[in-house]
Design a protein around this motif. Structure first.
Motif, mmCIF file in Angstrom:
data_model
loop_
_atom_site.group_PDB
_atom_site.id
_atom_site.type_symbol
_atom_site.label_atom_id
_atom_site.label_comp_id
_atom_site.label_asym_id
_atom_site.label_seq_id
_atom_site.Cartn_x
_atom_site.Cartn_y
_atom_site.Cartn_z
ATOM 1 N N LEU A 24 -14.937 -5.294 6.385
ATOM 2 C CA LEU A 24 -14.484 -4.247 5.475
ATOM 3 C C LEU A 24 -14.040 -4.844 4.142
ATOM 4 O O LEU A 24 -14.342 -4.294 3.071
ATOM 5 N N MET A 25 -13.346 -5.988 4.196
ATOM 6 C CA MET A 25 -12.883 -6.630 2.965
ATOM 7 C C MET A 25 -14.069 -7.052 2.095
ATOM 8 O O MET A 25 -14.085 -6.795 0.886
ATOM 9 N N VAL A 26 -15.066 -7.664 2.707
ATOM 10 C CA VAL A 26 -16.233 -8.113 1.951
ATOM 11 C C VAL A 26 -16.974 -6.917 1.360
ATOM 12 O O VAL A 26 -17.390 -6.943 0.194
ATOM 13 N N ALA A 27 -17.124 -5.857 2.141
ATOM 14 C CA ALA A 27 -17.792 -4.650 1.628
ATOM 15 C C ALA A 27 -17.018 -4.060 0.459
ATOM 16 O O ALA A 27 -17.615 -3.606 -0.530
ATOM 17 N N THR A 28 -15.678 -4.091 0.538
ATOM 18 C CA THR A 28 -14.839 -3.568 -0.541
ATOM 19 C C THR A 28 -14.982 -4.421 -1.801
ATOM 20 O O THR A 28 -15.044 -3.894 -2.921
ATOM 21 N N ILE A 29 -15.055 -5.729 -1.631
ATOM 22 C CA ILE A 29 -15.231 -6.645 -2.763
ATOM 23 C C ILE A 29 -16.571 -6.386 -3.455
ATOM 24 O O ILE A 29 -16.651 -6.297 -4.686
ATOM 25 N N LEU A 30 -17.626 -6.225 -2.671
ATOM 26 C CA LEU A 30 -18.948 -5.986 -3.243
ATOM 27 C C LEU A 30 -19.034 -4.622 -3.921
ATOM 28 O O LEU A 30 -19.665 -4.480 -4.970
ATOM 29 N N GLU A 31 -18.378 -3.630 -3.341
ATOM 30 C CA GLU A 31 -18.343 -2.299 -3.964
ATOM 31 C C GLU A 31 -17.601 -2.360 -5.302
ATOM 32 O O GLU A 31 -18.029 -1.757 -6.294
ATOM 33 N N ALA A 32 -16.484 -3.101 -5.316
ATOM 34 C CA ALA A 32 -15.721 -3.266 -6.564
ATOM 35 C C ALA A 32 -16.558 -3.981 -7.615
ATOM 36 O O ALA A 32 -16.537 -3.622 -8.801
ATOM 37 N N ALA A 33 -17.288 -4.988 -7.193
ATOM 38 C CA ALA A 33 -18.155 -5.726 -8.121
ATOM 39 C C ALA A 33 -19.211 -4.813 -8.722
ATOM 40 O O ALA A 33 -19.492 -4.861 -9.928
ATOM 41 N N MET A 34 -19.772 -3.939 -7.908
ATOM 42 C CA MET A 34 -20.792 -3.014 -8.395
ATOM 43 C C MET A 34 -20.187 -2.024 -9.394
ATOM 44 O O MET A 34 -20.809 -1.705 -10.418
ATOM 45 N N ALA A 51 -11.327 -8.857 -7.770
ATOM 46 C CA ALA A 51 -10.257 -8.841 -6.765
ATOM 47 C C ALA A 51 -9.272 -7.715 -7.037
ATOM 48 O O ALA A 51 -8.846 -6.999 -6.121
ATOM 49 N N GLU A 52 -8.904 -7.545 -8.306
ATOM 50 C CA GLU A 52 -7.960 -6.480 -8.668
ATOM 51 C C GLU A 52 -8.543 -5.108 -8.335
ATOM 52 O O GLU A 52 -7.858 -4.252 -7.769
ATOM 53 N N LYS A 53 -9.810 -4.898 -8.678
ATOM 54 C CA LYS A 53 -10.455 -3.616 -8.391
ATOM 55 C C LYS A 53 -10.558 -3.363 -6.892
ATOM 56 O O LYS A 53 -10.416 -2.220 -6.423
ATOM 57 N N ALA A 54 -10.787 -4.423 -6.141
ATOM 58 C CA ALA A 54 -10.929 -4.302 -4.684
ATOM 59 C C ALA A 54 -9.586 -4.170 -3.983
ATOM 60 O O ALA A 54 -9.542 -3.806 -2.801
ATOM 61 N N GLY A 55 -8.505 -4.485 -4.691
ATOM 62 C CA GLY A 55 -7.186 -4.419 -4.078
ATOM 63 C C GLY A 55 -6.908 -5.555 -3.125
ATOM 64 O O GLY A 55 -6.176 -5.401 -2.145
ATOM 65 N N VAL A 56 -7.501 -6.714 -3.412
ATOM 66 C CA VAL A 56 -7.261 -7.907 -2.598
ATOM 67 C C VAL A 56 -6.812 -9.042 -3.503
ATOM 68 O O VAL A 56 -6.986 -8.976 -4.728
ATOM 69 N N SER A 57 -6.250 -10.069 -2.917
ATOM 70 C CA SER A 57 -5.845 -11.223 -3.715
ATOM 71 C C SER A 57 -7.074 -12.058 -4.070
ATOM 72 O O SER A 57 -8.093 -12.019 -3.374
ATOM 73 N N VAL A 58 -6.956 -12.806 -5.157
ATOM 74 C CA VAL A 58 -8.054 -13.702 -5.537
ATOM 75 C C VAL A 58 -8.303 -14.723 -4.434
ATOM 76 O O VAL A 58 -9.445 -15.087 -4.150
#
Length: 206
Positions: A24-34, A51-58
């Motif tokens: 889920l974290m990886v999918a969220t990161i890729l969605e944020a990147a898109m 990372a900020e857009k995905a809501g995760v730490s760098v």
């Protein structure tokens, strides 16, 4: 003379997620990147912004992606994988039996991805040309070419290898015009692409 050391561009993920939470974290990161690509292009495309857009730490992002290049390459792989899967599915349809219907289905299988990702496809195409892409991408491209060659050979088109490369180039050029034209009528885009492909084939075969 001091030797300038160039940074090696890493395009592979650092590790593959195994658990539902990490998936889920990886999918969220890729969605944020898109989303960042769509809204800001490459200007704000960096690991901090993603990372900020995905809501995760760098730090969490770096567990899976060592660089923004690795994120870009993963997005490219995913779209290529989707396209290849749809191309294969189009060749397995039982309701098609003639050259035109099979070709139309194959054209639409690829075109739908250019329409779906119209906001970012040009950026990702440029990134793919710039990045040192891995064997996975080259293998997928080869499989796509082989699908087109097989279609042409099944229907007795001469010089199938050459014709396949040419019509792929034609379709690629037309599909890249979608973002510039702003056209989103899928049926009309498909008709234009079919006219170009069938016109080329009819004028290049005896």
């Amino acid at each position: 003379m001091t030797k300038v050391r160039t940074r090696k561009r890493v395009t592979k993920p650092r590790k593959i997620p195994r658990q539902p939470r990490s998936n889920l974290m990886v999918a969220t990161i890729l969605e944020a990147a898109m989303i960042i690509l769509k809204k800001h292009g490459m200007g704000n495309f960096n690991t901090n912004a993603i990372a900020e857009k995905a809501g995760v730490s760098v730090g969490s992002l770096y567990q899976y992606f060592p660089s923004k290049d690795a994120i870009l390459a993963t997005l490219i792989r995913q779209i290529r994988e989707e396209m290849l899967a749809d191309m294969i599915a189009s060749t397995e349809r039982k309701d098609l039996g003639d050259f035109r219907s099979e070709t139309r289905a194959l054209i639409e299988a690829t075109l739908q991805h250019h329409v779906k990702y119209a906001d970012v496809i040009t950026l990702l195409e440029r990134a793919e040309d710039d990045l040192p892409m891995d064997d996975d991408i080259q293998e997928m491209k080869q499989k796509m070419l082989e699908i087109v060659i097989a279609l042409l050979q099944r229907h007795g088109i001469e010089n199938a290898n050459i014709v396949a490369n040419d019509i792929i180039a034609i379709c690629h050029a037309l599909s890249l015009s979608i973002p510039q034209s702003g056209e989103s009528n899928f049926e009309e885009l498909s008709r234009r692409m079919q006219r170009a492909v069938f016109g080329y084939i009819e004028n290049s075969t005896p």
